[in-house]
Design a protein around this motif. Structure first.
Motif, PDB file in Angstrom:
ATOM      1  N   UNK A 234      45.037  51.660  60.773  1.00  6.33           N
ATOM      2  CA  UNK A 234      45.825  50.569  61.343  1.00  6.33           C
ATOM      3  C   UNK A 234      46.382  50.950  62.714  1.00  6.33           C
ATOM      4  N   UNK A 235      45.615  51.726  63.453  1.00 10.49           N
ATOM      5  CA  UNK A 235      46.098  52.189  64.750  1.00 10.49           C
ATOM      6  C   UNK A 235      45.937  51.154  65.848  1.00 10.49           C
ATOM      7  N   UNK A 236      44.940  50.256  65.706  1.00 10.86           N
ATOM      8  CA  UNK A 236      44.680  49.323  66.807  1.00 10.86           C
ATOM      9  C   UNK A 236      45.096  47.887  66.517  1.00 10.86           C
ATOM     10  N   UNK A 237      45.191  47.509  65.245  1.00  9.34           N
ATOM     11  CA  UNK A 237      45.531  46.119  64.928  1.00  9.34           C
ATOM     12  C   UNK A 237      45.927  46.004  63.461  1.00  9.34           C
ATOM     13  N   UNK A 238      46.613  44.900  63.143  1.00  7.94           N
ATOM     14  CA  UNK A 238      46.900  44.581  61.746  1.00  7.94           C
ATOM     15  C   UNK A 238      45.597  44.218  61.042  1.00  7.94           C
ATOM     16  N   UNK A 239      45.500  44.555  59.751  1.00 10.11           N
ATOM     17  CA  UNK A 239      44.253  44.317  59.029  1.00 10.11           C
ATOM     18  C   UNK A 239      44.544  43.819  57.618  1.00 10.11           C
ATOM     19  N   UNK A 240      43.519  43.241  57.005  1.00  3.12           N
ATOM     20  CA  UNK A 240      43.613  42.750  55.629  1.00  3.12           C
ATOM     21  C   UNK A 240      42.523  43.396  54.792  1.00  3.12           C
ATOM     22  N   UNK A 241      42.908  43.915  53.639  1.00  2.00           N
ATOM     23  CA  UNK A 241      41.958  44.430  52.658  1.00  2.00           C
ATOM     24  C   UNK A 241      41.965  43.489  51.465  1.00  2.00           C
ATOM     25  N   UNK A 242      40.793  42.963  51.131  1.00  2.00           N
ATOM     26  CA  UNK A 242      40.664  42.061  49.981  1.00  2.00           C
ATOM     27  C   UNK A 242      39.910  42.769  48.872  1.00  2.00           C
ATOM     28  N   UNK A 243      40.489  42.741  47.681  1.00  2.00           N
ATOM     29  CA  UNK A 243      39.828  43.234  46.476  1.00  2.00           C
ATOM     30  C   UNK A 243      39.522  42.031  45.606  1.00  2.00           C
ATOM     31  N   UNK A 244      38.273  41.914  45.166  1.00  2.00           N
ATOM     32  CA  UNK A 244      37.871  40.665  44.509  1.00  2.00           C
ATOM     33  C   UNK A 244      37.008  40.937  43.298  1.00  2.00           C
ATOM     34  N   UNK A 245      37.353  40.278  42.188  1.00  2.00           N
ATOM     35  CA  UNK A 245      36.480  40.226  41.019  1.00  2.00           C
ATOM     36  C   UNK A 245      35.871  38.847  40.984  1.00  2.00           C
ATOM     37  N   UNK A 246      34.941  38.592  41.875  1.00  2.00           N
ATOM     38  CA  UNK A 246      34.544  37.220  42.180  1.00  2.00           C
ATOM     39  C   UNK A 246      33.604  36.605  41.162  1.00  2.00           C
ATOM     40  N   UNK A 247      32.923  37.404  40.350  1.00  2.00           N
ATOM     41  CA  UNK A 247      31.958  36.811  39.437  1.00  2.00           C
ATOM     42  C   UNK A 247      30.894  36.035  40.184  1.00  2.00           C
ATOM     43  N   UNK A 248      30.288  36.659  41.187  1.00  2.00           N
ATOM     44  CA  UNK A 248      29.436  35.905  42.112  1.00  2.00           C
ATOM     45  C   UNK A 248      28.040  35.651  41.588  1.00  2.00           C
ATOM     46  N   UNK A 249      27.633  36.306  40.524  1.00  2.00           N
ATOM     47  CA  UNK A 249      26.278  36.103  40.030  1.00  2.00           C
ATOM     48  C   UNK A 249      26.119  34.648  39.607  1.00  2.00           C
ATOM     49  N   UNK A 250      25.290  33.916  40.290  1.00  2.00           N
ATOM     50  CA  UNK A 250      25.209  32.474  40.150  1.00  2.00           C
ATOM     51  C   UNK A 250      24.960  32.011  38.732  1.00  2.00           C
ATOM     52  N   UNK A 251      25.828  31.154  38.257  1.00  2.00           N
ATOM     53  CA  UNK A 251      25.634  30.511  36.972  1.00  2.00           C
ATOM     54  C   UNK A 251      25.947  31.361  35.770  1.00  2.00           C
ATOM     55  N   UNK A 252      26.347  32.625  35.968  1.00  2.00           N
ATOM     56  CA  UNK A 252      26.662  33.474  34.826  1.00  2.00           C
ATOM     57  C   UNK A 252      28.154  33.753  34.788  1.00  2.00           C
ATOM     58  N   UNK A 253      28.589  34.310  33.673  1.00  2.00           N
ATOM     59  CA  UNK A 253      30.002  34.610  33.519  1.00  2.00           C
ATOM     60  C   UNK A 253      30.394  35.752  34.432  1.00  2.00           C
ATOM     61  N   UNK A 254      31.542  35.634  35.092  1.00  2.00           N
ATOM     62  CA  UNK A 254      32.029  36.714  35.925  1.00  2.00           C
ATOM     63  C   UNK A 254      32.513  37.874  35.080  1.00  2.00           C
TER      64      UNK A 254
END
Length: 862
Positions: A234-254
Motif C-alpha cells: 500500500x505504498x503508492x495507493x489505497x487498494x481493495x482485496x476481495x475474497x469470494x466464494x462465488x460458486x461460479x461454475x455455471x449451473x452447479x451448486x457453489x
C-alpha cells in the motif's frame, strides 16, 4: 511470409503449413478440423484468424481446429470473429528459451494437449487462452484477459495483471499444480479445483503487487480450504482485496471457500477487504437456479485500521471475532464496524469444527438506507450438530425499511431477485443458537421525531436455528425513546426458526410468525404492537407456528393494526407451562386455529372481534393437557377439547352474563368444557344437528358416580355447587326460540343451532323459571323416549318419566336458587297439565308423586 487462407464449405483439407509471418486464415461455417500441421518459425509474429466463411461475422460460433502447432519465441495472435474458437488438438512444444506470447485479441484459443517448453509464457489480449491439459514451462505472465489452466501445471512463478490492466488466472481440472510464487497485481486469482492445495500448495506465497485491486475466489463445487497468506502493498495507493466464494461454475451448486490464511499489509495507504459469496441465479419467479457459494473467514485475519466490507452472499467468521488489541480469530483487532453495503449482503460467525461457542464483538451496520436485504447470523453448520452457540456482544444497525416479500425460497437457501426480495435480519442454521447478550444493541430505526418512531425497518430471523435475546435493550441506548417496551418495528420468525426472548426489561413491539416459533423465556413479557401468525413465504405445505411460554406472555395490542391475528389456514400451537394472556384485540381469519397443548391461555377479549361488523366465528380452538379460561363472551369456530383439556367460561355476576358462541363442539376422554352460570350457542351447519351428542356430553357429567356434575365433558361448576336446583338446559333454537330462531342472550341465532344455559331444573323452555309451560312440555311427552331437555328429560337419560316429574316438582316456581317452592300452585298446574294426557295411567303416577311430595314437605315443616 505471406498470407494464406484455407477454407471450405464443410471440413478443411489436410495440409502442412510453415509460417514465418503473415496471417493464416481458417474459415468455415461449421465446426471443422484442418487435420494438418502448422509450424511457426523465425522471429516475426504470426496471426491465425478464425472466422465464418460467409459475410456475417456474428454467425453462430464454431471451433476451427488444427492437429499440431509448433512454435517458440514468437508472438501468436489469435483473431477473427469473437464467437469462434481456435483449437489445437495435440500437445504443443515451445522451442528455445525465449518468451512465447499468446495474444488472444479477438477470439478464444484452446490447446487440448499439454503446452511445454523451456521459455516463459506471456498471455495478452482480452480473450481467453485455455490449456486443457496443463503443461510445464518457465515463468508465466497473464497481462490481459484470462488464462485457464486445467490439469497438472508447473511454472516458475505467476504474475497476474499490471498497473495498467487487470487479468485473470483460473486453475481447475485434475492433477497437482506447482505455480511458484504468485504476484497478483491487478485482477483475479480463481481456483476451480475441488482441493485448493492441488492448485496452490500451502507454502505458496501470494503477493498483491504494488497497485490495482485484487480478487481471490473459489469457484469449485466442493469445500475448499486456502491457508495461503496474502500480502498487500500500500505504498503508492489505497487498494481493495476481495475474497469470494462465488460458486461460479455455471449451473452447479457453489462450494464453500474457507480462507484461513493471514492478510498482511505494507505501506500507509488504506486497505479495504471485501468478502463476497455472489448471489445465486434466480429466474425471477422464485425458482432457485443455483445455490450460492460460501466464503468463510477461518484464520486470524487482521484488519486493524479499515472496515471489512461485505459485498453480497454469505460471509462467515469461524471462531471468535474480537475487537481491541485481541488479534485471535477472524476480522482481527480494532473496533471498526463490519459494513454490509450491497444488496444480499450477509455476514455471520461459524462455530462448527468442534467448537461449542464463539464470540462476535464487532459492530455490524448497513451502509445506507438504500441497500436492503442485509443479514447477520450463524450460517455454517455443515454437520448439523446441535448445541452450537454464538455470543453477540455489540451493535447491529438495520438501516432499510423496505417491506418484504422475502428473498428465501427454501430453508437454508435464498435467491436474490430484487423485484420480490427485501429483508433485514438474522439467518441461523439449524442446530445453532445466536445469543444477543447483555449490552448488545439492535437498532432498526430509520426516522424518529420527538421520541416517536416515524419509520422502521423490520427484522427477520430465518434458517432454522434460534435467536436468543438476553440483552436488556435500554431505551436510551438502542432507540432513544421513552416508552417502556421493545424494538420499534416487527420481528418475524421464518420456517422452523425460533426467537427466544429472555430480555429482563424490554421486548419487541410486535411479532410475526411465518411458521416459526416465539419463545417467552426467562422473564414475563408483553407484546403491545401486535402478534401475527401468517403463511410461510417459502413452503406452502407449512401451516403451523409455535409460541412457547416458559414465562407469561401478554398480547395487549389495541386496534386492528396491533391485534392478535392468526391467518387463514394457519395454526398457532401454544406450549410451555406459563400463561398466554390475551387482553388486547383479536382479529383472526377464517380457517385459523389456536391449539393449546400445555400451560394456560386466558382470553380476556373476544376472538371473534370484527373491526368492520358483527363478531365472526373464524378461530377454531383445540385444547388438550392444558387450560383455557374465557373472561368474556367468545365467538369461535369448532371447539375440540381432548384428553386433559379444560375450557372454562368464567362465571358472571348474573346468570347468562357471558355467551360462548361456537360452530361445533367435540369433547373426548377427560376433556371438559365448563360454562359456569353462562350460556352456550352451537351454530351448526343445517342438517347436521349435534343435539344427541350434546345430550350425551351432559349426561356424562351429570350422572357421574351418583354425584351430579362431578364428571368431565360439558359441565357447570355453578350447577355442581347447587345440584338440587340448577342444571344445564338445552334444546334446538327452533324449539326454544321459534321456527326461525331469534335472539338468545344478545346473540342472533338461526334455526340450525343448539342453545343452552345454566338454569333451574325443569326449565324446559330456558326462560329462567319453572312454571306451567314447562309442566305442559313434560306432560305432553310423558313416557316417551328419544327425549331432550326441552321435552321434559331433565336427568339426560333420553326418556320422560317419574324422575323428571319429581325434579320439576322439587323446583317448581323457582326463578333463582333459594326462592320458595309453590307446592299448592304445582298441584293445581299438574292437574291441568295432565288432564290432557290420553293415557289413563298417567294421572295415577302423577297423584302418587304429589302424595310423596306432600309427605316430604310436611316432614320438612315439622
Amino acid at each position: 511470409g505471406g498470407n494464406l487462407t484455407a477454407y471450405a464449405a464443410n471440413a478443411l483439407a489436410t495440409a502442412n503449413i510453415n509460417m514465418t509471418g503473415g496471417v493464416l486464415a481458417l474459415r468455415s461455417d461449421v465446426t471443422a478440423s484442418m487435420g494438418g500441421n502448422v509450424s511457426i518459425s523465425g522471429t516475426n509474429f504470426v496471426t491465425i484468424s478464425v472466422a465464418p466463411l460467409g459475410v456475417d461475422p456474428n454467425a453462430a460460433g464454431n471451433t476451427l481446429s488444427i492437429s499440431t502447432l509448433a512454435l517458440g519465441g514468437q508472438t501468436l495472435n489469435v483473431t477473427g470473429a469473437s464467437n469462434y474458437i481456435l483449437s489445437v488438438d495435440n500437445p504443443i512444444a515451445m522451442s528455445g528459451t525465449s518468451a512465447t506470447t499468446f495474444n488472444t485479441t479477438a477470439a478464444d484459443a484452446i490447446f487440448q494437449g499439454a503446452l511445454t517448453g523451456a521459455g516463459p509464457l506471456i498471455k495478452t489480449g482480452m480473450f481467453a487462452l485455455t490449456l486443457n491439459t496443463g503443461g510445464t514451462f518457465a515463468a508465466t505472465t497473464v497481462g490481459e484477459g484470462t488464462l485457464v489452466v486445467n490439469g497438472q501445471w508447473t511454472t516458475a512463478g505467476v504474475t497476474i495483471g499490471s498497473s495498467t490492466a487487470a487479468a485473470t488466472l483460473q486453475m481447475g481440472g485434475s492433477g497437482v499444480n506447482a505455480p511458484g510464487a504468485i504476484a497478483l497485481n491487478s485482477g483475479t486469482l480463481r481456483i476451480n479445483k475441488t482441493t485448493i492445495a492441488n492448485a496452490i500448495p500451502a507454502a505458496t506465497a501470494i503477493a498483491a503487487g504494488a497497485s490495482g485491486d485484487a480478487t481471490v475466489e473459489y469457484g469449485g463445487s466442493g469445500a475448499g480450504v486456502m491457508p495461503n497468506g496474502i500480502t498487500m502493498t500500500l505504498t503508492s495507493a489505497a487498494r481493495t482485496l476481495t475474497l469470494s466464494g462465488a460458486g461460479i461454475t455455471g449451473g452447479t451448486a457453489g462450494g464453500s471457500f474457507l480462507y484461513s490464511g493471514f492478510i498482511t499489509r505494507s505501506g500507509t495507504n488504506a486497505l479495504t477487504v471485501v468478502g463476497r459469496a455472489d448471489a445465486p441465479l434466480d429466474d425471477g419467479a422464485g425458482n432457485l437456479l443455483r445455490t450460492p457459494g460460501r466464503l468463510i473467514m477461518g484464520g486470524s485475519q487482521t484488519f486493524s485500521t479499515n472496515l471489512f466490507i461485505h459485498g453480497g452472499g454469505v460471509v462467515i467468521g469461524k471462531g471468535n471475532v474480537p475487537t481491541g488489541s485481541n488479534t485471535a480469530g477472524p476480522f482481527g483487532m480494532g473496533s471498526n464496524a463490519v459494513t454490509l453495503n450491497f444488496k444480499d449482503s450477509t455476514i455471520g460467525a461459524m462455530v462448527a469444527d468442534g467448537q461449542s461457542s464463539a464470540n462476535f464483538d464487532k459492530p455490524v451496520t448497513t451502509a445506507a438506507p438504500a441497500a436492503p436485504r442485509m443479514r447477520f447470523g450463524a450460517y455454517f453448520n455443515p454437520a448439523g450438530a446441535a448445541g452450537q452457540i454464538i455470543n453477540m456482544n455489540s451493535t447491529f444497525a438495520w438501516n432499510d425499511g423496505n417491506t418484504p416479500l422475502l428473498s428465501e425460497r427454501a430453508p437454508g437457501q435464498w435467491a436474490g431477485s430484487a423485484a420480490n426480495s427485501s429483508w433485514n435480519g438474522f439467518h441461523i442454521d439449524s442446530g445453532v443458537a445466536v445469543q444477543l447478550l447483555a449490552g448488545t444493541q439492535l437498532d432498526n430505526i430509520l426516522t424518529a421525531s420527538g421520541g416517536v418512531v416515524t419509520s422502521t425497518a423490520p427484522i427477520y430471523v430465518g434458517g432454522g436455528g434460534t435467536l436468543r435475546i438476553t440483552s436488556a435493550f435500554g431505551d436510551n441506548t438502542y432507540r432513544n425513546l421513552s416508552t417502556n417496551y421493545g424494538i420499534a418495528g416487527t420481528v418475524t420468525a421464518l420456517d422452523s426458526t425460533t426467537i427466544e426472548a429472555r430480555s429482563s426489561l424490554h421486548h419487541f413491539d410486535s411479532v410475526e410468525l411465518r411458521t416459526g416459533t416465539y419463545w417467552a423465556a426467562g422473564v414475563n413479557q408483553n407484546v403491545t404492537g401486535g402478534f401475527a401468525v401468517n403463511a410461510s413465504p417459502f413452503d406452502s405445505t407449512r401451516t403451523t407456528s409455535n409460541v412457547i411460554t416458559d414465562f407469561n406472555l401478554g398480547l395487549t395490542g389495541i386496534g386492528a393494526a396491533k391485534a392478535f391475528k392468526i391467518g387463514g389456514g394457519q395454526t398457532l400451537v401454544k406450549s410451555g407451562a406459563a400463561s398466554l394472556l390475551i387482553s388486547g384485540d383479536q382479529s383472526h381469519s377464517a380457517g385459523s386455529t389456536l391449539q393449546v397443548t400445555q400451560g394456560t391461555v386466558v382470553m380476556s377479549t373476544d376472538a371473534g372481534t370484527n373491526f368492520s361488523g358483527s363478531p365472526v366465528n373464524n378461530l377454531a380452538l383445540n385444547v388438550s393437557t392444558s387450560t383455557v379460561t374465557m373472561n368474556v363472551s367468545q365467538h369461535l369456530a369448532n371447539v375440540v377439547v381432548g384428553t386433559g383439556g379444560s375450557v372454562t367460561l368464567a362465571a358472571s355476576a348474573s346468570t347468562g352474563g357471558k355467551v360462548l358462541d361456537i360452530t361445533g363442539l367435540s369433547i373426548t376422554d377427560t376433556g371438559k368444557l365448563d360454562i359456569a352460570n353462562n350460556a352456550l350457542v352451537i351454530d351448526y351447519a343445517p342438517g347436521n344437528s349435534p343435539l344427541a351428542a350434546v345430550r350425551a356430553m351432559l349426561s356424562s357429567s351429570y350422572n357421574f358416580n351418583g354425584a351430579r356434575w362431578s364428571g368431565n365433558s360439558l359441565t357447570s361448576a355453578t350447577a355442581k355447587a347447587s345440584p338440587s336446583s340448577l342444571s344445564i338446559g338445552y334444546g334446538e333454537a327452533s324449539t326454544i326460540l321459534g321456527g326461525s330462531g331469534g335472539t338468545f342472550y344478545g346473540q342472533t341465532v338461526d334455526a340450525s343451532a343448539i342453545v343452552a344455559r345454566v338454569t333451574v331444573i325443569g326449565d324446559a323452555n330456558l326462560d329462567g323459571t319453572t312454571g306451567l309451560a314447562d309442566l305442559l312440555a313434560l306432560a305432553n311427552n310423558y313416557g316417551t323416549s328419544g327425549a331432550t331437555w326441552a321435552t321434559g328429560d331433565f336427568d339426560y337419560d333420553g326418556t320422560v318419566g317419574l324422575n323428571d316429574l319429581l325434579l320439576l316438582a322439587n323446583n317448581y316456581g323457582l326463578a333463582s336458587p333459594g326462592a320458595p317452592v309453590g307446592a299448592s300452585s304445582f298441584a293445581a298446574d299438574a292437574e291441568t297439565a295432565f288432564s290432557s294426557v290420553p293415557e289413563p295411567g298417567g294421572l295415577v303416577f302423577v297423584l302418587g308423586a304429589f302424595a310423596a311430595l306432600g309427605q316430604r314437605r310436611r316432614r320438612s315443616r315439622s
